[in-house]
Design an enzyme around this catalytic site. Structure first.
Site, short mmCIF file in Angstrom:
data_model
loop_
_atom_site.label_atom_id
_atom_site.label_comp_id
_atom_site.label_asym_id
_atom_site.label_seq_id
_atom_site.Cartn_x
_atom_site.Cartn_y
_atom_site.Cartn_z
N VAL A 1 75.87 1.24 58.59
CA VAL A 1 74.31 1.30 58.40
C VAL A 1 74.02 0.23 57.34
O VAL A 1 74.64 0.40 56.09
CB VAL A 1 74.09 2.79 57.99
CG1 VAL A 1 72.78 3.10 57.67
CG2 VAL A 1 74.23 3.63 59.33
N TYR B 1 69.30 -4.02 38.55
CA TYR B 1 70.20 -2.61 38.40
C TYR B 1 69.33 -1.73 37.95
O TYR B 1 69.16 -0.39 38.35
CB TYR B 1 71.39 -2.85 37.99
CG TYR B 1 72.41 -1.54 38.45
CD1 TYR B 1 72.96 -1.37 39.58
CD2 TYR B 1 72.74 -0.89 37.25
CE1 TYR B 1 73.76 -0.32 40.00
CE2 TYR B 1 73.35 0.26 37.59
CZ TYR B 1 74.14 0.64 39.03
OH TYR B 1 74.91 1.81 39.19
N LYS C 1 67.71 1.73 39.45
CA LYS C 1 68.16 3.23 39.18
C LYS C 1 67.25 4.16 38.48
O LYS C 1 67.17 5.23 38.63
CB LYS C 1 69.49 3.01 38.35
CG LYS C 1 70.71 2.54 39.17
CD LYS C 1 71.13 3.54 40.59
CE LYS C 1 72.31 3.07 41.15
NZ LYS C 1 72.58 4.06 42.11
N THR D 1 85.47 2.14 40.54
CA THR D 1 85.30 1.93 41.98
C THR D 1 85.37 0.44 42.31
O THR D 1 85.31 -0.44 41.65
CB THR D 1 83.91 2.53 42.39
OG1 THR D 1 82.78 1.78 41.76
CG2 THR D 1 83.72 3.83 41.83
#
Length: 285
Positions: free
Chosen positions: A67, A160, A164, A198
């Site tokens: 997706v 960014y 956010k 991550t």
């Protein structure tokens, strides 16, 4: 609504679920008996994630979907697929995010990509899933992954930060909207991670920096806060304790109240005052 209010046959949908915080959340939710659908735009990563999740619980019920969350029709299709497979959704985690870097006067395409995934992905996901979640009448949660950069907006990556900051504002509006309906059993929550190692933050590093938390630590912090019913889930890490986060957030809000220059924390005329403010706060704790 808290995590323990979820019914035994509950289903979780996690975007950006093939790695990082999303994958760690999927693993923990499977271990707690939920059925899980992970969605991601990276097919190879999805396949690897599915294989790892099938080892996370004795008889895991796992669904995967490729997706692109920046496309609203993709989220509508995903909602239909989950409903057909599991009967509906009880926990939605709008977690997909990218951070390729940006410049204020950089390419418009980069801005569109970042905002398309980070902000529109949350909006599209909520608009696709929330009406059905509310209509089911079952208890449920919507968790949106924000960022401290969306609150203190440090220099260096404006696209960014804007994305956010939008997630924060949208999530607050969502929480208010849901609680206006006395029959609604869905609550909204804003996850605000610290420095988490991550694929998004690795930047070529193969070894976790000492300052960072693992995705698993972040999820293990999040779940008890969901149990407590917290809306703002402000995560520390190995470098920044909550007290320092609080002082940074208060200072950022003080720029407006005190009519200081924008981003005064990084302004040469106010840097010393900020440091003194932090020290005073630490002295009170």
């Amino acid at each position: 609504m808290s995590f323990s209010d979820l019914l035994p046959d509950s289903t979780a949908v996690i975007t950006g679920g093939a790695s990082g915080i999303g994958l760690a959340a999927a693993r923990r939710l499977l271990q707690r008996g939920l059925r899980v659908c992970i969605a991601d735009r990276d097919a190879a990563r999805l396949a690897a994630a599915e294989a790892s999740l099938r080892q996370a619980a004795p008889r895991p019920e796992v669904m995967t979907a490729e997706v692109d969350v920046s496309r609203p029709e993709a989220l509508l299709t995903l909602e239909e697929q989950v409903r057909a497979r599991f009967g509906g959704t009880d926990l939605l985690m709008n977690n997909a995010g990218i951070q390729p870097g940006s410049a204020l006067f950089g390419p418009a395409e980069r801005w569109a990509e970042v905002i398309g995934v980070n902000l529109w992905g949350v909006i599209h996901g909520t608009q696709a899933f929330a009406p059905g979640m509310v209509a089911r009448g079952r208890p449920g949660l919507i968790i949106n992954t924000g960022s401290k950069q969306g609150i203190t907006t440090p220099p260096g990556d404006p696209a960014y930060n804007v994305s956010k900051a939008g997630v924060k504002a949208f999530s607050e509006a969502l929480a208010h909207e849901l609680r206006q309906d006395p029959a609604c059993r869905i609550t909204a929550h804003l996850l605000i991670p610290g420095f988490v190692f991550t694929p998004l933050t690795a930047q070529g590093r193969a070894v976790k920096p000492d300052a960072a938390w693992t995705p698993e630590q972040t999820v293990d912090f999040m779940l008890p806060r969901l149990e407590a019913g917290d809306f703002y889930i402000l995560c520390p890490d190995n470098d920044v304790p909550r007290e320092l986060d609080e002082m940074r957030i208060l200072w950022a809000a003080g720029d407006v109240v005190e009519n200081r220059p924008a981003l005064s924390r990084w302004h040469p005329d106010h840097a010393a005052a900020f440091q003194a403010f932090v020290q005073q706060g630490r002295g009170r704790s």
